[in-house]
Design an enzyme around this catalytic site. Structure first.
Site, PDB file in Angstrom:
ATOM      1  N   ASP A  45     -34.285  73.101  40.715  1.00 53.71           N
ATOM      2  CA  ASP A  45     -33.183  73.658  41.493  1.00 53.71           C
ATOM      3  C   ASP A  45     -32.098  74.033  40.498  1.00 53.71           C
ATOM      4  O   ASP A  45     -31.452  73.166  39.904  1.00 53.71           O
ATOM      5  CB  ASP A  45     -32.677  72.614  42.491  1.00 53.71           C
ATOM      6  CG  ASP A  45     -31.471  73.088  43.291  1.00 53.71           C
ATOM      7  OD1 ASP A  45     -30.925  74.171  42.999  1.00 53.71           O
ATOM      8  OD2 ASP A  45     -31.052  72.358  44.210  1.00 53.71           O
ATOM      9  N   VAL A  46     -31.885  75.327  40.294  1.00 51.57           N
ATOM     10  CA  VAL A  46     -30.980  75.765  39.234  1.00 51.57           C
ATOM     11  C   VAL A  46     -29.516  75.484  39.535  1.00 51.57           C
ATOM     12  O   VAL A  46     -28.658  75.645  38.658  1.00 51.57           O
ATOM     13  CB  VAL A  46     -31.154  77.273  38.906  1.00 51.57           C
ATOM     14  CG1 VAL A  46     -32.545  77.547  38.366  1.00 51.57           C
ATOM     15  CG2 VAL A  46     -30.847  78.150  40.117  1.00 51.57           C
ATOM     16  N   TYR A  57     -24.042  90.138  46.764  1.00 53.80           N
ATOM     17  CA  TYR A  57     -25.007  90.203  45.662  1.00 53.80           C
ATOM     18  C   TYR A  57     -24.398  90.949  44.482  1.00 53.80           C
ATOM     19  O   TYR A  57     -24.530  90.520  43.331  1.00 53.80           O
ATOM     20  CB  TYR A  57     -26.276  90.902  46.148  1.00 53.80           C
ATOM     21  CG  TYR A  57     -27.398  90.934  45.135  1.00 53.80           C
ATOM     22  CD1 TYR A  57     -28.112  89.782  44.813  1.00 53.80           C
ATOM     23  CD2 TYR A  57     -27.764  92.126  44.524  1.00 53.80           C
ATOM     24  CE1 TYR A  57     -29.146  89.817  43.899  1.00 53.80           C
ATOM     25  CE2 TYR A  57     -28.796  92.179  43.620  1.00 53.80           C
ATOM     26  CZ  TYR A  57     -29.492  91.023  43.305  1.00 53.80           C
ATOM     27  OH  TYR A  57     -30.522  91.064  42.387  1.00 53.80           O
ATOM     28  N   THR A  83     -41.208  94.177  44.163  1.00 58.52           N
ATOM     29  CA  THR A  83     -41.602  92.793  44.387  1.00 58.52           C
ATOM     30  C   THR A  83     -41.233  92.447  45.827  1.00 58.52           C
ATOM     31  O   THR A  83     -40.733  93.291  46.575  1.00 58.52           O
ATOM     32  CB  THR A  83     -40.855  91.860  43.425  1.00 58.52           C
ATOM     33  OG1 THR A  83     -39.442  91.999  43.658  1.00 58.52           O
ATOM     34  CG2 THR A  83     -41.153  92.211  41.971  1.00 58.52           C
ATOM     35  N   ASP A  93     -39.319  76.486  38.871  1.00 57.36           N
ATOM     36  CA  ASP A  93     -39.015  77.104  40.159  1.00 57.36           C
ATOM     37  C   ASP A  93     -38.814  76.000  41.179  1.00 57.36           C
ATOM     38  O   ASP A  93     -39.344  74.893  41.036  1.00 57.36           O
ATOM     39  CB  ASP A  93     -40.153  78.019  40.596  1.00 57.36           C
ATOM     40  CG  ASP A  93     -39.718  79.041  41.640  1.00 57.36           C
ATOM     41  OD1 ASP A  93     -39.544  80.216  41.280  1.00 57.36           O
ATOM     42  OD2 ASP A  93     -39.535  78.661  42.812  1.00 57.36           O
ATOM     43  N   LYS A 135     -23.909  89.407  40.697  1.00 60.25           N
ATOM     44  CA  LYS A 135     -24.577  89.978  39.527  1.00 60.25           C
ATOM     45  C   LYS A 135     -23.563  90.581  38.540  1.00 60.25           C
ATOM     46  O   LYS A 135     -23.809  90.626  37.334  1.00 60.25           O
ATOM     47  CB  LYS A 135     -25.596  91.026  39.969  1.00 60.25           C
ATOM     48  CG  LYS A 135     -26.806  90.423  40.671  1.00 60.25           C
ATOM     49  CD  LYS A 135     -27.522  89.406  39.783  1.00 60.25           C
ATOM     50  CE  LYS A 135     -28.808  88.906  40.401  1.00 60.25           C
ATOM     51  NZ  LYS A 135     -29.540  87.974  39.508  1.00 60.25           N
TER      52      LYS A 135
END
Length: 271
Positions: free
Chosen positions: A69-70, A165, A202, A43, A169
């Site tokens: 950091d992806v 978004y 969440t 993460d 996705k």
């Protein structure tokens, strides 16, 4: 023949879960570890990732944590290499890291749109690339594996104030299918599937509800929450509902599943 429990067990497997400091990622990392996998928790928030790994170890699992950091390809190479070195392989990658920014099309910023795609799409692309490189025959891990990409119901249907978004996705959904077909044809032994949750309570899920109010789609948070919950005939989902689907795709129970999309939405898309 293996028993049903053995088909779902992950003993001897190594997993890398991105965005695992909190929320769905933390729950997924814990679930995989309790099923027997050795887990690398990655993460951008290192201290929180370390806390997730510590909770796993306290519960009897095996886990380490790394800052990740992806969107940075060099960091992907470092994290994958460190996972293989620490645990002796890589069998499961869960591309969970992602962000969500709500805005009407007429008000959305190019900067936010680009950032969502950089993290949600480029991050997944880099994960697929570097996991497959070590999972394929003759590579550092070399036993094949399972890549699980977290998409969303927003990658299947349109939703107000979530245009950027949704597009990110949706890209994850089709990229997963393309990689699945490619790796199968090349004989890599690497399966690729996507998971599509609806609203889970969440922090990200709560932010969606609050976003409906901020953007003017609901008069107050209570009304927005009632509206959001009504979209799911079975009510809101819980993180373990999603982590259970990840466990299935990570295990031998799903050995004939690739290019699939698993929808975990409490019936939302059936309406």
């Amino acid at each position: 023949m293996n028993t049903v429990f053995e088909r779902f067990a992950l003993a001897g497997k190594v997993a890398l879960v991105t965005g695992a400091a909190q929320g769905l990622g933390a729950e997924t990392a814990h679930t995989l570890a309790m099923a027997g996998a050795k887990v690398m928790v990655s993460d951008l928030q290192l201290e929180q990732a370390q806390a997730t790994a510590e909770r796993i170890r306290a519960a009897g699992g095996e886990a380490l944590a790394m800052r990740h950091d992806v969107t940075d390809e060099a960091q992907w190479q470092q994290v994958v290499a460190a996972t293989v070195e620490a645990f002796g392989g890589l069998d499961v990658l869960v591309n969970n890291a992602g962000i969500e920014k709500m805005a009407l099309f007429t008000e959305a910023s190019v900067e936010d749109f680009r950032l969502m795609h950089e993290i949600n799409v480029t991050g997944v692309f880099l994960g697929i690339k570097h996991a497959a490189r070590v999972m394929r025959p003759g590579a550092a891990a070399g036993k094949g594996g399972s890549i699980i990409n977290l998409s969303s119901v927003a990658g299947l249907v349109g939703m107000p104030a979530l245009g950027g978004y949704c597009s990110s996705k949706g890209a994850v959904r089709l990229m997963s299918k393309a990689a699945a077909v490619e790796f199968a044809r090349l004989g890599y032994g690497v399966r690729v599937n996507s998971i599509h949750p609806a609203i889970i309570k969440t922090d990200m899920g709560v932010n969606v509800v609050r976003g409906f109010v901020a953007i003017g789609l609901a008069p107050d948070e209570a009304s927005a929450d009632a509206y959001a919950e009504s979209l799911h005939p079975l009510g809101y989902g819980q993180p373990q509902d999603v982590s259970s689907a990840v466990l299935f795709l990570a295990s031998e129970a799903s050995r004939w599943s690739t290019g699939s999309e698993i929808v975990i939405d409490g019936g939302a898309c059936a309406c």
